[in-house]
Design an enzyme around this catalytic site. Sequence first.
Site, PDB file in Angstrom:
ATOM      1  N   GLU A 137      18.512  16.785   7.732  1.00  0.00           N
ATOM      2  CA  GLU A 137      19.449  17.789   7.209  1.00  0.00           C
ATOM      3  C   GLU A 137      19.493  17.317   6.061  1.00  0.00           C
ATOM      4  OE1 GLU A 137      23.320  16.444   6.968  1.00  0.00           O
ATOM      5  OE2 GLU A 137      23.587  15.927   9.068  1.00  0.00           O
ATOM      6  N   CYS A 174      23.756  16.455  12.230  1.00  0.00           N
ATOM      7  CA  CYS A 174      22.307  15.245  12.866  1.00  0.00           C
ATOM      8  C   CYS A 174      21.607  15.848  13.965  1.00  0.00           C
ATOM      9  CB  CYS A 174      23.397  14.098  12.956  1.00  0.00           C
ATOM     10  SG  CYS A 174      24.507  13.902  11.834  1.00  0.00           S
ATOM     11  N   HIS A 194      25.883   9.494  19.281  1.00  0.00           N
ATOM     12  CA  HIS A 194      25.656   9.249  17.824  1.00  0.00           C
ATOM     13  C   HIS A 194      26.502   8.645  17.060  1.00  0.00           C
ATOM     14  CE1 HIS A 194      25.151  11.008  14.242  1.00  0.00           C
ATOM     15  NE2 HIS A 194      26.062  11.723  14.241  1.00  0.00           N
TER      16      HIS A 194
HETATM   17  N1  ACO Z   1      43.202  -1.595   9.632  1.00  0.00           N
HETATM   18  C1  ACO Z   1      43.484  -0.834  10.351  1.00  0.00           C
HETATM   19  N2  ACO Z   1      43.065   0.119  11.006  1.00  0.00           N
HETATM   20  C2  ACO Z   1      43.374   0.881  10.326  1.00  0.00           C
HETATM   21  C3  ACO Z   1      43.488   1.427   8.647  1.00  0.00           C
HETATM   22  C4  ACO Z   1      44.064  -0.461   8.864  1.00  0.00           C
HETATM   23  N3  ACO Z   1      44.406  -1.026   7.033  1.00  0.00           N
HETATM   24  N4  ACO Z   1      43.967   2.151   7.573  1.00  0.00           N
HETATM   25  C5  ACO Z   1      43.671   2.928   8.593  1.00  0.00           C
HETATM   26  N5  ACO Z   1      43.349   2.352   9.887  1.00  0.00           N
HETATM   27  C6  ACO Z   1      42.918   3.156  11.027  1.00  0.00           C
HETATM   28  C7  ACO Z   1      43.649   4.593  11.220  1.00  0.00           C
HETATM   29  O1  ACO Z   1      44.705   4.299  12.240  1.00  0.00           O
HETATM   30  C8  ACO Z   1      42.603   5.275  12.245  1.00  0.00           C
HETATM   31  O2  ACO Z   1      42.464   4.819  13.110  1.00  0.00           O
HETATM   32  P1  ACO Z   1      42.905   6.010  14.550  1.00  0.00           P
HETATM   33  O3  ACO Z   1      42.404   7.106  14.074  1.00  0.00           O
HETATM   34  O4  ACO Z   1      41.639   4.984  15.160  1.00  0.00           O
HETATM   35  O5  ACO Z   1      44.444   6.167  14.552  1.00  0.00           O
HETATM   36  C9  ACO Z   1      41.249   5.017  10.957  1.00  0.00           C
HETATM   37  O6  ACO Z   1      41.689   4.162  10.307  1.00  0.00           O
HETATM   38  C10 ACO Z   1      40.761   6.130   9.911  1.00  0.00           C
HETATM   39  O7  ACO Z   1      42.484   6.500   9.460  1.00  0.00           O
HETATM   40  P2  ACO Z   1      42.527   7.739   8.660  1.00  0.00           P
HETATM   41  O8  ACO Z   1      43.850   7.384   8.095  1.00  0.00           O
HETATM   42  O9  ACO Z   1      42.357   8.969  10.598  1.00  0.00           O
HETATM   43  O10 ACO Z   1      41.504   7.990   7.814  1.00  0.00           O
HETATM   44  P3  ACO Z   1      40.860   9.580   6.551  1.00  0.00           P
HETATM   45  O11 ACO Z   1      41.544  10.786   7.442  1.00  0.00           O
HETATM   46  O12 ACO Z   1      40.756   9.128   5.340  1.00  0.00           O
HETATM   47  O13 ACO Z   1      39.326   9.814   7.134  1.00  0.00           O
HETATM   48  C11 ACO Z   1      36.894  10.296   8.851  1.00  0.00           C
HETATM   49  C12 ACO Z   1      38.694   9.175   7.713  1.00  0.00           C
HETATM   50  C13 ACO Z   1      37.928  11.862   8.891  1.00  0.00           C
HETATM   51  C14 ACO Z   1      35.971  10.167  10.011  1.00  0.00           C
HETATM   52  C15 ACO Z   1      36.602  10.534   7.146  1.00  0.00           C
HETATM   53  O14 ACO Z   1      35.842   8.932   7.020  1.00  0.00           O
HETATM   54  C16 ACO Z   1      35.070  11.140   7.133  1.00  0.00           C
HETATM   55  O15 ACO Z   1      35.376  12.414   7.320  1.00  0.00           O
HETATM   56  N6  ACO Z   1      33.878  11.128   7.616  1.00  0.00           N
HETATM   57  C17 ACO Z   1      32.933  11.824   7.803  1.00  0.00           C
HETATM   58  C18 ACO Z   1      32.668  12.887   8.419  1.00  0.00           C
HETATM   59  C19 ACO Z   1      32.407  12.323  10.363  1.00  0.00           C
HETATM   60  O16 ACO Z   1      32.232  11.402  10.084  1.00  0.00           O
HETATM   61  N7  ACO Z   1      32.490  12.867  10.926  1.00  0.00           N
HETATM   62  C20 ACO Z   1      32.461  12.631  12.547  1.00  0.00           C
HETATM   63  C21 ACO Z   1      31.287  14.184  13.320  1.00  0.00           C
HETATM   64  S1  ACO Z   1      30.586  14.366  11.989  1.00  0.00           S
HETATM   65  C22 ACO Z   1      29.243  13.293  11.997  1.00  0.00           C
HETATM   66  O17 ACO Z   1      28.507  12.607  12.552  1.00  0.00           O
HETATM   67  C23 ACO Z   1      28.809  13.503   9.715  1.00  0.00           C
END
Ligand code: ACO
Length: 493
Positions: A92, A126, A259
């Site tokens: 991609e 992906c 994945h």
């Molecule tokens: N210590 C330990 N854990 C923590 C801490 C900390 N200090 N702070 C946050 N966390 C945890 C949260 O509780 C959460 O865990 P949980 O979901 O098990 O409760 C995790 O860390 C992530 O925190 P969020 O606040 O949910 O993260 P955020 O919303 O900022 O972003 C996300 C996460 C959505 C995955 C982002 O990185 C993203 O958009 N990534 C790209 C999209 C992606 O990968 N999608 C997946 C499938 S598609 C693909 O493969 C591209």
Amino acid sequence: MPGSDKIDPWPTDVGVIAMEVYFPSQYVDQAELEVFDNASTGKYTIGLGQSKMGFCSDREDINSLCLTVVQKLIEKNHISYNDIGRLEVGTETIIDKSKSTKTVLMQLFESSGNHSIEGIDTTNACFGGTSALFNAINWIESSSWDGRYAMVVAGDIAVYSTGNARCTGGAGAVALLIGKDAPLVFDRGVRSIHMQHAYDFYKPNMDSEYPVVDGKLSVKCYLHALDKCYQGYREKAKLTGIIKEDSGLIDSVDAFVFHSPFCKLVQKSFARIFLNDFLRESSPDFFGRYAGLESFRDLKLEDSYFDRDAEKALMAASNSMFTTKTKPSLLLANQVGNMYTPSVYGGLASYLLSASPSELVGHRVVLFSYGSGLASAMFSLRITKDLGPKFYKLFENLSNINQDLQNRVKVSPEEFDKTMILREETHNKAPYSPVGSTDGMCPGSWYLTEVDSMYRRKYDRVPLVQLPNGNVKETTSFHQIATEQWPDSRAGL
Ligand code: ACO
């Protein structure tokens, strides 16, 4: 040479004969990135389960990654470019809206005179690598097959704009050599597919490498697709005898490779399979593995994607099975990050590295491939019990991965950030001369040397042997390193 055999109309044991993995020689540490990004301590490392993120300077693009991994696969296995009858790329990472990366790879085949090679690029987030793999398997199992190998290349540079998704990037490429009588044999008749329209992650802006991403929606879509693929796979696996009528999928299979956008999602995904097994169980053992889960007996799958109580309980209950059946596949995902199309195949390579070949004999591995937008599949393979040279060579060729991970250069988050800005400013620029250093790049890696005013890209290759005095011994072949590091490779395939 496979083409010299009498062509079998229904070749047996079609699967992966050999594989090669490439990742960048530099990384940023996720704990340091947490500080740089002002994220809370542990968010990237514990919350998302990531340790290091590989990234590319302006010296690498999708063509160079794929050139590197294809040439290494050919050279390490001592096969001829003439032995390949199909070559396709799943990616991609688009740098040209018309000319495929496959056609760029044809430069490697030029001197062999082999221009008769089917296949082209495939794109859907992906999932492109998996679609390319299915094409390759289908070709070998079809009337079009001419007896030669197929090669599948999955490669991507996964970068996000600044913000919460950036830490889930990565980069790399995996090449798979597909043929009959393989050490990793794909199960027939069990592929389960789920495809749907969703705007969870997409790349509508051609001027940017970055996707538009709705992170939470992408996680929900991923888990939904997993549920659907589980249901389809389970039904087919029952018909083919992989699953006994009343058994759970987890008990029927030795390993699950997913994945991996980030490692925590993979652990949640394994727990999701456990949940699916649990909900299908006619009389779950609440004194055994399902202890404490009584209150989730009537859980609806579609209501549970972000049910934190259920997720926590299911992850705890499935943790020991996750540790045995899936955690070993997370080495590259944890150390390099999300490579996009190669991610699930990096997981497979990690699993194969996690134990001695003799311990893995006969194991059945289920793979789950997901590409946003969305396309997904669950399918499986079995590690052969035929311990011939091909079997050992497959493992031997992967054995450098741990060392290559350790040899990488750690780069500060500040430098990583500057590199991302450089890539942004120079993306699709022409003419352009890349400025990144090639010093730390792995021997045998291809890199970009120039984009001319007509957007034509030129590449060069890092020489293969670096002498102790720092001088470079010029060579155009990987064979010398191959025979030093993989002594048995002289036997070829
Ligand atoms: N210590 C330990 N854990 C923590 C801490 C900390 N200090 N702070 C946050 N966390 C945890 C949260 O509780 C959460 O865990 P949980 O979901 O098990 O409760 C995790 O860390 C992530 O925190 P969020 O606040 O949910 O993260 P955020 O919303 O900022 O972003 C996300 C996460 C959505 C995955 C982002 O990185 C993203 O958009 N990534 C790209 C999209 C992606 O990968 N999608 C997946 C499938 S598609 C693909 O493969 C591209």
